[in-house]
Scaffold this motif. Structure first.
Motif, PDB file in Angstrom:
ATOM      1  N   CYS A 180      24.759  29.052   7.871  1.00 20.47           N
ATOM      2  CA  CYS A 180      24.898  28.238   9.065  1.00 20.47           C
ATOM      3  C   CYS A 180      25.814  27.784   9.005  1.00 20.47           C
ATOM      4  CB  CYS A 180      23.478  27.307   9.016  1.00 20.47           C
ATOM      5  SG  CYS A 180      23.553  25.773   7.470  1.00 20.47           S
ATOM      6  N   GLU A 181      26.472  27.172   9.794  1.00 16.00           N
ATOM      7  CA  GLU A 181      27.784  25.893   9.843  1.00 16.00           C
ATOM      8  C   GLU A 181      27.932  25.150   9.252  1.00 16.00           C
ATOM      9  OE1 GLU A 181      28.145  24.865  14.088  1.00 16.00           O
ATOM     10  OE2 GLU A 181      27.511  26.714  15.606  1.00 16.00           O
ATOM     11  N   SER A 182      28.468  24.169   8.518  1.00  9.76           N
ATOM     12  CA  SER A 182      29.136  23.580   7.948  1.00  9.76           C
ATOM     13  C   SER A 182      27.683  21.946   8.310  1.00  9.76           C
ATOM     14  CB  SER A 182      30.171  22.715   7.756  1.00  9.76           C
ATOM     15  OG  SER A 182      30.516  21.930   6.839  1.00  9.76           O
ATOM     16  N   GLY A 183      27.144  21.317   7.440  1.00  7.25           N
ATOM     17  CA  GLY A 183      26.496  20.260   7.850  1.00  7.25           C
ATOM     18  C   GLY A 183      25.211  20.766   8.222  1.00  7.25           C
ATOM     19  N   ILE A 184      25.217  21.984   9.076  1.00  6.94           N
ATOM     20  CA  ILE A 184      23.706  21.724   8.924  1.00  6.94           C
ATOM     21  C   ILE A 184      22.395  22.343   8.639  1.00  6.94           C
ATOM     22  CG2 ILE A 184      22.141  23.109  11.090  1.00  6.94           C
ATOM     23  CD1 ILE A 184      25.166  23.085  13.378  1.00  6.94           C
ATOM     24  N   ARG A 185      21.096  22.252   8.866  1.00  9.39           N
ATOM     25  CA  ARG A 185      20.341  22.784   7.229  1.00  9.39           C
ATOM     26  C   ARG A 185      20.023  24.254   7.505  1.00  9.39           C
ATOM     27  NH1 ARG A 185      15.105  19.925   5.720  1.00  9.39           N
ATOM     28  NH2 ARG A 185      13.875  21.837   7.224  1.00  9.39           N
ATOM     29  N   GLU A 199      13.028  25.406   8.441  1.00  9.38           N
ATOM     30  CA  GLU A 199      12.323  25.432   9.848  1.00  9.38           C
ATOM     31  C   GLU A 199      10.789  25.719   9.711  1.00  9.38           C
ATOM     32  OE1 GLU A 199      14.647  27.324  13.488  1.00  9.38           O
ATOM     33  OE2 GLU A 199      16.350  25.851  12.923  1.00  9.38           O
ATOM     34  N   TYR A 200      10.895  26.482   8.597  1.00 15.32           N
ATOM     35  CA  TYR A 200       9.671  27.289   7.897  1.00 15.32           C
ATOM     36  C   TYR A 200       9.165  27.123   6.905  1.00 15.32           C
ATOM     37  CZ  TYR A 200      11.527  29.809  12.041  1.00 15.32           C
ATOM     38  OH  TYR A 200      12.208  30.286  13.635  1.00 15.32           O
ATOM     39  N   ALA A 201       7.866  25.900   7.058  1.00 16.19           N
ATOM     40  CA  ALA A 201       7.377  25.704   6.072  1.00 16.19           C
ATOM     41  C   ALA A 201       6.855  26.731   5.178  1.00 16.19           C
ATOM     42  CB  ALA A 201       5.849  24.326   6.633  1.00 16.19           C
ATOM     43  N   PRO A 202       7.072  26.274   4.023  1.00 14.53           N
ATOM     44  CA  PRO A 202       6.436  27.620   3.048  1.00 14.53           C
ATOM     45  C   PRO A 202       4.933  27.181   2.767  1.00 14.53           C
ATOM     46  CG  PRO A 202       8.440  26.468   1.764  1.00 14.53           C
ATOM     47  CD  PRO A 202       7.920  25.387   3.277  1.00 14.53           C
ATOM     48  N   LYS A 203       4.849  29.010   3.571  1.00 15.25           N
ATOM     49  CA  LYS A 203       2.527  28.673   3.692  1.00 15.25           C
ATOM     50  C   LYS A 203       2.309  29.390   2.097  1.00 15.25           C
ATOM     51  CE  LYS A 203       2.473  28.245   8.206  1.00 15.25           C
ATOM     52  NZ  LYS A 203       1.491  28.259   9.694  1.00 15.25           N
ATOM     53  N   LEU A 204       1.148  29.799   1.464  1.00 14.64           N
ATOM     54  CA  LEU A 204       0.422  30.292   0.579  1.00 14.64           C
ATOM     55  C   LEU A 204       0.122  31.924   1.020  1.00 14.64           C
ATOM     56  CD1 LEU A 204      -0.341  30.555  -2.511  1.00 14.64           C
ATOM     57  CD2 LEU A 204      -2.425  28.897  -2.087  1.00 14.64           C
TER      58      LEU A 204
END
Length: 189
Positions: free
Chosen positions: A117-122, A127-132
């Protein structure tokens, strides 16, 4: 047959069609199979230009939620990273068996979209929480990101959707040329 074996049998005609003279290798047995498959995927195809491409096939019985499960952890409790991090393949095929469709995309393009991604952006993957993973009973505690198919479709230029029973491309306004050597199933090829 298990899900992966059933998927491979359904997709074999398509794999033959995109390979030079129908030539491909399935990595499933032999002394080095597990090591090769962990990094380079399930299938090696001879491309029409004489090169080789690698394909990882992921399969599920049903598309229940409209997401692809992108494995972050193969076994989180043992700190074993998932295929999203370990694979170095050219293409990802994601097959929903009972829905008679599968998706293809450039694996490097998918990873670039998720992680760079662009510098400074996550990175987008956060954006997607890990799921079991709970669909299939297994010993590992497998975790992944459930990423909406439509988000991937809009972001990844190589993304294609096919009818598994016929190999027909069902999302392209541009006809797919079967003789394209580099990516015979890529958008605009």
């Amino acid at each position: 047959l298990d899900v992966e074996a059933k998927s491979l049998e359904i997709l074999r005609p398509f794999i033959r069609r995109i390979s030079l003279n129908g030539q491909y290798v399935v990595i499933e047995k032999g002394r080095l199979a597990l090591e090769i498959q962990a990094v380079y995927g399930d299938i090696f195809i001879n491309r029409k230009d004489g090169g080789i491409s690698t394909i990882e096939i992921k399969s599920e019985n049903d598309d229940t939620y409209g997401n692809l499960f992108l494995e972050l952890w193969s076994n989180r409790s043992r700190f074993n990273p998932g295929w999203l991090y370990k694979l170095d393949v050219d293409h990802l095929f994601y097959h929903f068996i009972n829905d008679d469709r599968f998706y293809t995309m450039s694996f490097p393009e998918l990873r670039e979209w998720l992680f760079f991604c662009e510098s400074g952006i996550r990175p987008r993957i956060y954006e997607y929480a890990p799921k079991l993973q709970t669909k299939n009973e297994q010993l590992n505690d497998t975790w992944g990101a459930c990423v909406p198919i439509n988000k991937i479709r809009c972001a990844i230029s190589s993304f294609r959707e096919f009818r598994a029973s016929t190999g027909e491309c069902i999302d392209s306004p541009i006809p797919i040329k079967q003789s394209t050597p580099e990516l015979p199933f890529a958008r605009g090829a």
